[in-house]
Design an enzyme around this catalytic site. Structure first.
Site, PDB file in Angstrom:
ATOM      1  N   ASP A 215      11.883  18.136  61.236  1.00  0.00           N
ATOM      2  CA  ASP A 215      11.624  18.188  59.793  1.00  0.00           C
ATOM      3  C   ASP A 215      11.574  19.651  59.366  1.00  0.00           C
ATOM      4  OD1 ASP A 215      10.282  16.292  57.427  1.00  0.00           O
ATOM      5  OD2 ASP A 215       9.651  18.384  57.339  1.00  0.00           O
ATOM      6  N   GLU A 258      15.072  15.939  54.460  1.00  0.00           N
ATOM      7  CA  GLU A 258      15.164  17.117  55.331  1.00  0.00           C
ATOM      8  C   GLU A 258      14.848  16.780  56.786  1.00  0.00           C
ATOM      9  OE1 GLU A 258      10.969  17.359  53.437  1.00  0.00           O
ATOM     10  OE2 GLU A 258      12.929  16.457  53.022  1.00  0.00           O
TER      11      GLU A 258
END
Length: 344
Positions: A215, A258
């Site tokens: 992430d 993301e």
């Protein structure tokens, strides 16, 4: 030129039959192979090639050939307007000669001589916007192709150009079904399918496999500061870095937003941690484009391994995700391998 009505109706029917048959092939390579073999048969040639325009290089490349040596087929690409075939594409006009070695603008005369090529005929593969490449046939004797040969090949090229366009659209749709359109890595559905497959293989052949859950740190803040366009570019550039520095056997995909996943077969937890820390250092030192110039970013990661941490795909994914959140709590910009937390 020969009038269409002078061509045997059976030959025209054969052209349309051959073209329709192309539609059943799966993939551009099969389509190209069928086209060159058919072109050679229709014109009683000894060999045939297709040159197609490559959008990335801007050159014309041989994408398929038959009846020629590997040395000839692996010749360098040419520019539009260069040589015989480059001019055919540039001007969208056919070309024919009984002896190619006597043509002044032939750029690969030595290759032709080594191959024993004499007569050459090349026709553009035209669309409404212009030529996308050319179809070329060769004879290894100085026996010129006839006007009827030229007309046949031109008709065939016109038919197959539309087929190639459709095949390319279908191929792109297949890619879109598997890949994330922004980052060009696997999408979530494909990742989950690949994870099922790779875990099954790891279990069958008794080897380790690791899942790395990634992430990007503070991505929302980046978007708010630099805008969504640069946010998209960051995601694309980040995915490119992952692909570049992962091993060929690793599977890289975008899980959503993301978040990215790396599936690493034949990789235990310690090796996965080494790989992840290498990627963390590479990303941390990379210059990404921001609204005021280059900036640096970091990411947090979690690792879970088969069969030690879980023996089924979703279990691995969940534990890698939980380990990633532990990295966030630890201050970000780091990797955490899954361990069972001890309760008092």
């Amino acid at each position: 030129m020969v009038a269409v009505e002078k061509i045997d109706r059976n030959i025209l029917d054969k052209i349309f039959f051959i073209t329709e048959k192309v539609l059943v092939f799966d993939g551009l390579n099969d389509v190209f192979e069928h086209i060159v073999k058919s072109a050679m048969m229709l014109t009683k040639a000894d060999a045939a090639t297709i040159r197609a325009f490559d959008i990335e290089s801007g050159d014309l490349m041989i994408v398929e050939g038959v009846g020629l040596s590997n040395g000839f087929l692996s010749q360098p690409p040419i520019k539009i307007g260069e040589g015989i075939t480059g001019r055919v594409v540039l001007y969208s006009k056919p070309f024919s000669t009984a002896d190619v070695t006597e043509v002044e603008h032939c750029v690969y005369k030595e290759l032709a001589q080594v191959e024993g090529i004499k007569a050459v005929m090349s026709v553009p593969m035209k669309t409404s916007e212009g030529a996308i490449g050319c179809l070329t046939v060769y004879r290894k004797k100085a026996e010129a192709f006839t006007d009827q040969d030229l007309l046949l090949l031109s008709i065939f090229a016109g038919q197959t150009t539309e087929v190639i366009k459709k095949a390319r659209v279908l191929e792109e749709l297949k890619k879109q079904a598997k890949f994330d359109s922004l980052t060009k890595v696997f999408n979530k559905d494909t990742l989950l399918t690949e994870l099922d497959l790779k875990v099954s293989l790891a279990g069958r052949h008794s080897y380790d496999l690791s899942v790395i859950f990634i992430d990007i740190d503070d991505f929302k803040k980046f978007n708010d500061t630099h805008g969504h366009l640069l946010g998209d570019k960051l995601l694309a550039d980040f995915a490119k870095l992952l692909r570049q520095f992962c091993r060929k056997t690793d599977i890289v995909g975008r899980f959503g937003g993301e978040e990215f996943i790396i599936i690493a077969p034949h990789t235990d937890k310690d090796s996965a941690l080494i790989l992840t820390n290498k990627l963390i250092n590479i990303v941390r030192e990379h210059n990404f484009l921001g609204s005021d110039g280059d900036i640096r970013i970091t990411f947090s990661a979690g690792i879970a391994s088969f069969p030690k941490d879980a023996q089924e795909p979703l279990g691995l994914l969940n534990k890698a995700d939980n380990a990633m959140y532990r990295s966030k709590k630890a201050g970000k910009n780091c990797a955490t391998a899954w361990t069972e937390e001890k309760t008092m």
